[in-house]
Design a protein around this motif. Structure first.
Motif, PDB file in Angstrom:
ATOM      1  N   VAL A 164       3.971  -1.695   3.128  1.00  9.72           N
ATOM      2  CA  VAL A 164       3.779  -0.296   2.756  1.00  9.72           C
ATOM      3  C   VAL A 164       4.995   0.206   1.981  1.00  9.72           C
ATOM      4  CG1 VAL A 164       2.284   0.196   4.710  1.00  9.72           C
ATOM      5  CG2 VAL A 164       4.746   0.578   4.925  1.00  9.72           C
ATOM      6  N   MET A 182      -0.438  -2.234   9.292  1.00  9.16           N
ATOM      7  CA  MET A 182      -0.368  -2.359   7.834  1.00  9.16           C
ATOM      8  C   MET A 182       0.900  -3.145   7.500  1.00  9.16           C
ATOM      9  SD  MET A 182      -1.754   1.463   6.817  1.00  9.16           S
ATOM     10  CE  MET A 182      -1.941   1.130   5.071  1.00  9.16           C
ATOM     11  N   ASP A 183       0.740  -4.305   6.873  1.00 12.67           N
ATOM     12  CA  ASP A 183       1.841  -5.265   6.737  1.00 12.67           C
ATOM     13  C   ASP A 183       2.829  -4.969   5.614  1.00 12.67           C
ATOM     14  OD1 ASP A 183       0.925  -6.766   8.879  1.00 12.67           O
ATOM     15  OD2 ASP A 183      -0.370  -8.014   7.630  1.00 12.67           O
ATOM     16  N   ILE A 200       0.851  -1.186   0.000  1.00 12.05           N
ATOM     17  CA  ILE A 200       0.000   0.000   0.000  1.00 12.05           C
ATOM     18  C   ILE A 200       0.891   1.241   0.000  1.00 12.05           C
ATOM     19  CG2 ILE A 200      -1.721   1.313   1.300  1.00 12.05           C
ATOM     20  CD1 ILE A 200      -2.711  -1.348   2.426  1.00 12.05           C
TER      21      ILE A 200
END
Length: 412
Positions: free
Chosen positions: A163, A160-161, A112
């Motif tokens: 990024v 969040m794994d 992400i």
């Protein structure tokens, strides 16, 4: 933007339009209207019926057939460089494509893209001197970021794994063919991964970019063949110093010997620990030989304060730097996620360097607090986009791949 031939005849466009056309100069921007036809030589052409001046060029353009050769003018007046030199336009088109492909690559792997602050109250994530600024309303001193690392790790801590961030960073340092005070940095982080996983991911990314941009893995850069064909070489810093620096002594375990060699090489080592001295010896004797691509691993822990210690040798970090053409292109490591160890390292560095030395990792207490909530085992990496673009466009200077590089003010 393409090219098309125009056919202008007084009887077709009229007396006034034809007179206007005769007054045009090279560089004028002109609008025409008319019918499309093919000449006898099958050249697509506009038979001009109407013509008007859209924008007047008040300065003569450089001679287009010889190109714009003056390097300083090319950098200071990039608009002329782009206008006259097709090769320059191609470099920046490729740069845009490379950045687009990077986003595509990480998107397909479920990373992400996020954005973190460029103005920070405490700068960190790298060893560099920052630019200072000031916010009037809040009455507080701020710094332009030297790296997004500590904020990206906060995002990882937040759950969040995977990024990544692709944006500008600012370092108040020297200018050279490889350095510009503001440059584009890619940083990405993945949970439950190690620096060894980052090597595989980096190799995959670079090969993907080479194939998409150049159509091949083996290409020429500044007269030298660069071969991205996997697998890429991996070598420890200690092995590299022995191999390329021709230093047989075990300087990793003998500070006196390291000081002796550094002094012989004319390296300034005032106040440096053994890890810093070894790194300076590496930079002086090894880097220029690393044509690569090659991963240099096991950096001293002293110069890797945010990295995880190696399980077998606690004096070195689970870290690598990627070298191509003697230049560092990427830096990655398994992240330190022990808040107590992290705090002790930053406090030690602060004590050794002192508050007056800006080129060291600042103590960010909120980052330590974030670590105390628990950060999963994580690996992260930073890649200098400008140097990568230099490589894939055969550009000798970083100024060739930055549209408007910072230049010393020209006195009139």
């Amino acid at each position: 933007m393409g090219k098309i031939q125009c056919y202008i005849q007084k009887s077709l466009c009229g007396e006034n339009s034809y007179k206007l056309f005769k007054k045009f100069d090279i560089g004028d921007i002109v609008g025409v209207g008319g019918k499309i036809f093919y000449t006898k030589t099958k050249e697509l052409t506009i038979m001009v019926e109407d013509i008007k001046l859209l924008s007047k060029s008040f300065r003569p353009l450089p001679e287009k057939w010889h190109g714009l050769k003056d390097v300083e003018i090319r950098y200071r007046q990039r608009y002329l460089d782009l206008l006259i030199n097709p090769n320059s336009r191609e470099v920046f088109k490729k740069r845009a494509k490379i950045i687009q492909l990077i986003r595509e690559f990480f998107g397909k792997k479920d990373f992400i893209e996020v954005e973190t602050p460029m103005m920070q109250t405490i700068y960190g994530g790298a060893i560099a001197k920052p630019f200072k600024t000031y916010h009037n309303e809040l009455d507080m001193e701020l710094y332009l970021r030297i790296a997004p690392e500590l904020f990206l790790k906060r995002v990882i801590i937040g759950g969040m794994d995977k990024v990544f961030e692709l944006n500008r960073v600012f370092r108040n340092e020297g200018i050279s063919t490889q350095h510009n005070p503001e440059f584009t940095l890619l940083e990405f982080y993945q949970t439950y991964a190690t620096y060894e996983d980052m090597m595989e991911l980096t190799q995959e990314l670079f090969c993907f970019l080479a194939k998409e941009v150049l159509g091949k893995l083996k290409f020429e850069y500044q007269g030298q063949i660069i071969d991205f064909t996997p697998p890429w070489e991996r070598i420890t810093m200690q092995e590299a110093i022995k191999k390329y620096g021709e230093i047989k002594e075990d300087i990793f375990n003998d500070k006196k010997e390291a000081i002796k060699i550094a002094t012989h090489l004319g390296i300034s080592i005032e106040g440096d620990g053994i890890g810093k001295i070894i790194t300076k010896i590496f930079e002086a004797t090894v880097e220029k030989h690393l044509k690569g691509p090659v991963f240099i691993t096991q950096y001293p822990i002293e110069v890797s304060p945010l990295s995880r210690r190696n399980d077998k040798n606690p004096d070195v970090a689970d870290r690598f730097e990627l070298y191509i053409y003697g230049r560092e292109i990427a830096n990655a490591f398994s992240e330190l996620n022990d808040p107590q160890d992290q705090l002790e390292r930053l406090l030690k560095q602060k004590k050794e360097r002192g508050n007056l030395n800006e080129e060291f990792h600042q103590l960010d207490e909120d980052f330590i607090t974030a670590l105390e909530y628990g950060m999963p085992p994580t690996a992260g990496e930073g890649i200098g986009i400008d140097r990568l673009v230099m490589l894939l466009t055969d550009s000798p200077s970083i100024r060739d791949v930055i549209l408007f590089p910072l230049l010393k003010e020209k006195k009139l």
